[in-house]
Design a protein around this motif. Sequence first.
Motif, PDB file in Angstrom:
ATOM      1  N   GLU A 196      49.782  28.553  38.363  1.00 47.01           N
ATOM      2  CA  GLU A 196      50.640  28.917  37.237  1.00 47.01           C
ATOM      3  C   GLU A 196      51.141  30.353  37.285  1.00 47.01           C
ATOM      4  N   LEU A 241      51.941  27.612  31.342  1.00 37.73           N
ATOM      5  CA  LEU A 241      50.923  28.206  30.474  1.00 37.73           C
ATOM      6  C   LEU A 241      51.021  27.721  29.033  1.00 37.73           C
ATOM      7  N   TYR A 254      44.971  27.282  27.078  1.00 43.47           N
ATOM      8  CA  TYR A 254      44.777  27.764  28.449  1.00 43.47           C
ATOM      9  C   TYR A 254      43.491  28.570  28.453  1.00 43.47           C
TER      10      TYR A 254
END
Length: 478
Positions: A196, A241, A254
């Motif tokens: 990510e 995210l 997250y």
Amino acid sequence: MEPAAATAPARQRGASAARTALRAPRLDPYKVGGVFFVLYTALSLSRHVRMLTMSWDLGIFEQAIQGYARLGAPIADLKGPGTNILGDHFSPVTALIAPFYRVFPSPVTLLVVQALLFALSTVPVTRLAAHLLGRGRGLAIGVAYGLSWGVQRAVDFDFHEIAFAMPLLAFSLEAVVRRRWRAAVLWAAPLVLVKEDLGVTAAVIGALVLIRLRGVRSDPRAAAWALGLVGFGLAATAVALGVIIPSFNHGGSYDYWTKLDGSGAPGPAPVIPLDTAIRTLLWIVLPTTGLFALRSPVLIVALPTLGWRFLSHDDHYWGTDWHYSAVLMPVVFIALADALAGAPRAGRAWLRTYAQHLPAAVLAAALALTASLPLYSLTLPDSYRIPAGVKAAEGLLDRIPDGSVVESDVGPISRLVNRCRVLWVGDTRGITPDYVALRIADGRSAKDVLGEAQRLHPGVRFRLAGEAGGYAVVQRVG
């Protein structure tokens, strides 16, 4: 003249031409890549066969890839029963290993693929350096990159998804330096599928293209490609995210935000000490580039990775251990090659002399440091011997039937994931395992492992199934 006699010189000329072709400079990068593929594979497999797995990460990735191989969700039970790995980190690129894992269902498949990806990244680094600096100096930089401490530590530390980032970064930055703008963007874009945070790195590569476009003939199409990459990279990270990971995460968030805001710390959140930050930065640019990479704008691509690591309140990210510095190695070595290419225009004679000898010095430093790095173990006979204790432990674990639910710590994982459902010790979340397989810690006995199983699962009866090679297996009764 006899026909055989007539064809003999022709065969000799053909063989000579073949030998000449094999010695051609254009093949040097691929030879370097081939050598390092063998070395990286040997290092990974020598650790695997001796049950020297360092953490649960190899098992987690194997479980996720196993899910993809079965055309299902990437479930990693080691992170908690039923945990979708996409709710932990966004790394769908690992699905590319699934077809190979389906044919060869073993952790060895992951280790060999990782070795191949790391070795592949040496090709663009070596090729670019040779193009800019000549064959000898280019080879020196390519080999130094393959031996770099960041790469060696990552190869040594089981398997991680960042292996896919290595060739993507190397090919993309090679294209940037050689002003192949479209190729640079296309190689960088898939970074968003590796992890990510790498969307931000891709965006910075787009910014780097814009920087390199300054002072050259106007190229609106290249600028559009670069701006598109900036927007795409930032958007991809934001979506990963803010949307994708939370949607797969059991808690709807997250989990790693706590490492940045410090909310997960029991007391005051630790902050990276200044001396640790300086030491890590020096390790990244001093033995690898003699600080010369600081003269290249390519180095800005390292900033996102350094940023999140140094802002984190988790001290595991601050230093030079583990795999966290691997993605910085293609950046600093390509920055070095780029900076050295401009050295002849330097105004100071000492700087030009320094630059001329730097590739050899960097290679010498890499070779010297290797004496204390993982690849050195390949020179030791014990790396190729499987201890009797390991064979005994494998025999013990082989007695666990396929399809069993096993609660385990690090040691047995690599021998069980491909045929059992493996849960992390102490995190079965109400599931009672068929077996508990644990390493017998120093000062403890197999009976202690039996007691641990009964403590973890009150009211469930277990019996000691066996102990061997420093491991114990207990079986549920009834």
